[in-house]
Scaffold this active site. Sequence first.
Site, PDB file in Angstrom:
ATOM      1  N   LYS A  71      85.276   7.883  55.617  1.00  0.00           N
ATOM      2  CA  LYS A  71      85.612   7.616  54.056  1.00  0.00           C
ATOM      3  C   LYS A  71      85.463   6.318  53.643  1.00  0.00           C
ATOM      4  O   LYS A  71      84.981   6.126  52.260  1.00  0.00           O
ATOM      5  CB  LYS A  71      87.161   8.012  54.022  1.00  0.00           C
ATOM      6  CG  LYS A  71      87.431   9.830  53.871  1.00  0.00           C
ATOM      7  CD  LYS A  71      88.481   9.916  53.960  1.00  0.00           C
ATOM      8  CE  LYS A  71      89.164  11.311  53.680  1.00  0.00           C
ATOM      9  NZ  LYS A  71      90.446  11.705  53.242  1.00  0.00           N
ATOM     10  N   ASP A 108      91.966  12.970  47.239  1.00  0.00           N
ATOM     11  CA  ASP A 108      93.363  13.132  47.978  1.00  0.00           C
ATOM     12  C   ASP A 108      94.540  12.893  47.333  1.00  0.00           C
ATOM     13  O   ASP A 108      95.662  13.560  47.475  1.00  0.00           O
ATOM     14  CB  ASP A 108      93.126  12.084  49.183  1.00  0.00           C
ATOM     15  CG  ASP A 108      92.277  12.607  50.059  1.00  0.00           C
ATOM     16  OD1 ASP A 108      91.727  13.720  50.030  1.00  0.00           O
ATOM     17  OD2 ASP A 108      91.753  11.667  50.898  1.00  0.00           O
ATOM     18  N   GLY A 134     103.951   4.391  56.120  1.00  0.00           N
ATOM     19  CA  GLY A 134     102.476   4.215  56.447  1.00  0.00           C
ATOM     20  C   GLY A 134     101.705   3.497  55.306  1.00  0.00           C
ATOM     21  O   GLY A 134     102.249   3.320  54.086  1.00  0.00           O
ATOM     22  N   ILE A 223     102.609  14.298  54.828  1.00  0.00           N
ATOM     23  CA  ILE A 223     101.045  14.762  54.571  1.00  0.00           C
ATOM     24  C   ILE A 223     100.453  15.393  55.624  1.00  0.00           C
ATOM     25  O   ILE A 223      99.236  15.913  55.420  1.00  0.00           O
ATOM     26  CB  ILE A 223     100.284  13.665  53.803  1.00  0.00           C
ATOM     27  CG1 ILE A 223      99.928  12.572  54.641  1.00  0.00           C
ATOM     28  CG2 ILE A 223     100.944  13.164  52.701  1.00  0.00           C
ATOM     29  CD1 ILE A 223      98.934  11.664  54.168  1.00  0.00           C
ATOM     30  N   TYR A 225      99.400  18.018  58.400  1.00  0.00           N
ATOM     31  CA  TYR A 225      99.419  19.699  58.091  1.00  0.00           C
ATOM     32  C   TYR A 225      99.062  20.213  59.449  1.00  0.00           C
ATOM     33  O   TYR A 225      99.055  21.562  59.620  1.00  0.00           O
ATOM     34  CB  TYR A 225      98.463  20.078  57.053  1.00  0.00           C
ATOM     35  CG  TYR A 225      97.068  19.745  57.174  1.00  0.00           C
ATOM     36  CD1 TYR A 225      96.592  18.722  56.728  1.00  0.00           C
ATOM     37  CD2 TYR A 225      96.101  20.828  57.870  1.00  0.00           C
ATOM     38  CE1 TYR A 225      95.221  18.436  56.967  1.00  0.00           C
ATOM     39  CE2 TYR A 225      94.768  20.419  58.175  1.00  0.00           C
ATOM     40  CZ  TYR A 225      94.256  19.235  57.625  1.00  0.00           C
ATOM     41  OH  TYR A 225      92.969  18.997  57.821  1.00  0.00           O
TER      42      TYR A 225
HETATM   43  N1  NAP Z   1      97.131  16.548  53.909  1.00  0.00           N
HETATM   44  C1  NAP Z   1      96.021  16.025  53.856  1.00  0.00           C
HETATM   45  O1  NAP Z   1      95.031  16.439  53.134  1.00  0.00           O
HETATM   46  C2  NAP Z   1      95.906  14.500  54.365  1.00  0.00           C
HETATM   47  C3  NAP Z   1      95.033  13.535  53.685  1.00  0.00           C
HETATM   48  C4  NAP Z   1      94.776  12.366  54.396  1.00  0.00           C
HETATM   49  C5  NAP Z   1      95.528  12.117  55.660  1.00  0.00           C
HETATM   50  N2  NAP Z   1      96.334  13.168  56.090  1.00  0.00           N
HETATM   51  C6  NAP Z   1      97.084  13.009  57.331  1.00  0.00           C
HETATM   52  O2  NAP Z   1      97.667  11.897  57.241  1.00  0.00           O
HETATM   53  C7  NAP Z   1      97.914  10.845  58.383  1.00  0.00           C
HETATM   54  C8  NAP Z   1      97.371   9.427  58.341  1.00  0.00           C
HETATM   55  O3  NAP Z   1      95.892   9.549  58.109  1.00  0.00           O
HETATM   56  P1  NAP Z   1      95.171   8.134  57.580  1.00  0.00           P
HETATM   57  O4  NAP Z   1      93.955   8.622  56.960  1.00  0.00           O
HETATM   58  O5  NAP Z   1      96.006   7.591  56.612  1.00  0.00           O
HETATM   59  O6  NAP Z   1      94.937   7.525  59.014  1.00  0.00           O
HETATM   60  P2  NAP Z   1      94.924   5.884  58.946  1.00  0.00           P
HETATM   61  O7  NAP Z   1      94.399   5.358  58.115  1.00  0.00           O
HETATM   62  O8  NAP Z   1      94.528   5.697  60.496  1.00  0.00           O
HETATM   63  O9  NAP Z   1      96.503   5.225  59.082  1.00  0.00           O
HETATM   64  C9  NAP Z   1      97.596   5.830  59.949  1.00  0.00           C
HETATM   65  C10 NAP Z   1      98.842   5.364  59.889  1.00  0.00           C
HETATM   66  O10 NAP Z   1      99.812   5.577  60.785  1.00  0.00           O
HETATM   67  C11 NAP Z   1     100.426   4.563  61.137  1.00  0.00           C
HETATM   68  N3  NAP Z   1     100.785   4.716  62.728  1.00  0.00           N
HETATM   69  C12 NAP Z   1      99.862   4.999  63.643  1.00  0.00           C
HETATM   70  N4  NAP Z   1     100.482   4.925  64.938  1.00  0.00           N
HETATM   71  C13 NAP Z   1     101.763   4.838  64.541  1.00  0.00           C
HETATM   72  C14 NAP Z   1     103.084   4.589  65.396  1.00  0.00           C
HETATM   73  N5  NAP Z   1     102.879   4.606  66.845  1.00  0.00           N
HETATM   74  N6  NAP Z   1     104.048   4.171  64.939  1.00  0.00           N
HETATM   75  C15 NAP Z   1     104.096   4.087  63.502  1.00  0.00           C
HETATM   76  N7  NAP Z   1     103.093   4.178  62.675  1.00  0.00           N
HETATM   77  C16 NAP Z   1     101.849   4.444  63.054  1.00  0.00           C
HETATM   78  C17 NAP Z   1      99.615   3.563  60.848  1.00  0.00           C
HETATM   79  O11 NAP Z   1     100.216   2.096  61.146  1.00  0.00           O
HETATM   80  P3  NAP Z   1      99.401   0.828  61.344  1.00  0.00           P
HETATM   81  O12 NAP Z   1      98.936   0.363  60.098  1.00  0.00           O
HETATM   82  O13 NAP Z   1     100.600   0.029  62.103  1.00  0.00           O
HETATM   83  O14 NAP Z   1      98.391   1.176  62.330  1.00  0.00           O
HETATM   84  C18 NAP Z   1      99.014   3.639  59.538  1.00  0.00           C
HETATM   85  O15 NAP Z   1     100.294   3.375  58.569  1.00  0.00           O
HETATM   86  C19 NAP Z   1      96.996  12.037  59.535  1.00  0.00           C
HETATM   87  O16 NAP Z   1      97.800  12.775  60.484  1.00  0.00           O
HETATM   88  C20 NAP Z   1      96.110  12.562  58.565  1.00  0.00           C
HETATM   89  O17 NAP Z   1      95.860  13.845  59.256  1.00  0.00           O
HETATM   90  C21 NAP Z   1      96.426  14.312  55.759  1.00  0.00           C
END
Ligand code: NAP
Length: 280
Positions: A71, A108, A134, A223, A225
Amino acid sequence: MAPNDRFLLAAVMGWPISQSRSPALHNFWFAQHGLSGSYVPLAIPPERLEHALRALPALNFSGCNLTIPLKQDAMRILDEVDITAKRIGAISCVVVRPDGSLAGSNNDWYGFVHNILEFIPNWRPDIGPIAVMGAGGGARAVVYGLMERGAKEIRLCNRTHARALTLAKEFNGPITVLPWDQRHDAIEGCAMLVNATSQGMIGQAALDLRLDKLPVGALVNDIIYIPRETPLIEAARKRGNRTVTGLGMLLHQGIPAWKAWFGIEPKVTQELRSRIEATL
Ligand SMILES: NC(=O)c1ccc[n+]([C@@H]2O[C@H](COP(=O)([O-])OP(=O)(O)OC[C@H]3O[C@@H](n4cnc5c(N)ncnc54)[C@H](OP(=O)(O)O)[C@@H]3O)[C@@H](O)[C@H]2O)c1
């Protein structure tokens, strides 16, 4: 014109891609609208993204979605990136224009907002503080959506504090960044809590968040799923909070993509939701 010009094509590119539910979503819509077309999952490593995107016009694709980890990479490749995608810092949807050039946008945030509105049509993010856990790509779309809909107070907590500070600075909105170890208190008095971390996803630990200070009247959204109901959603539901799960965010972001690719506005129906839920 060749006979197969009417065959509509779109794709999702990611690395890996087998987990994506987007093909099931979009192929449902093709069938529902009686259209001949196909939406295909493409496993594209980041180093091949540019070639893959540039091949879309020649292959007659109307566009594609992008998922992890592509992305952000697409930002430097596309011919035009709209203001929303620039602000969010990621592209979720690519449109092939009539001249073969490529335009990028991010839907999104739209998916996030319309998922909530589907279940709570009178939802207003300005009625009280909203806690967001997050600061990754998903959180950026969430915060953008909340600001678009007029949120007045967003409390942002992220494990890596600096990342939350960067988000708040770039978005320049009503965002208060709180340290991760204060997350249990940050939800006090909130009207809504959103989990936009990856914690609670299948294969990951549950989000470590005590809910005792969250008002029972607060709305809780995750968010994530997969699974369909995260430990956070389950805990919130059991204590009496209204909850909205993450699948609808994926479903609703497909609507503006279809408008841009095919000029059609598909609907998120219960039948569609059940079909995709059955795959989770
Ligand atoms: N429903 C939908 O359409 C949709 C759309 C987008 C994303 N999502 C879901 O949202 C989730 C996040 O996606 P993303 O794209 O935002 O990923 P990302 O950019 O990799 O961000 C991950 C987030 O999770 C935090 N995190 C990871 N490990 C952690 C831990 N052990 N303890 C606390 N915080 C932790 C990270 O914190 P740090 O900054 O400290 O690493 C960061 O804030 C995923 O599960 C994804 O599938 C869903």
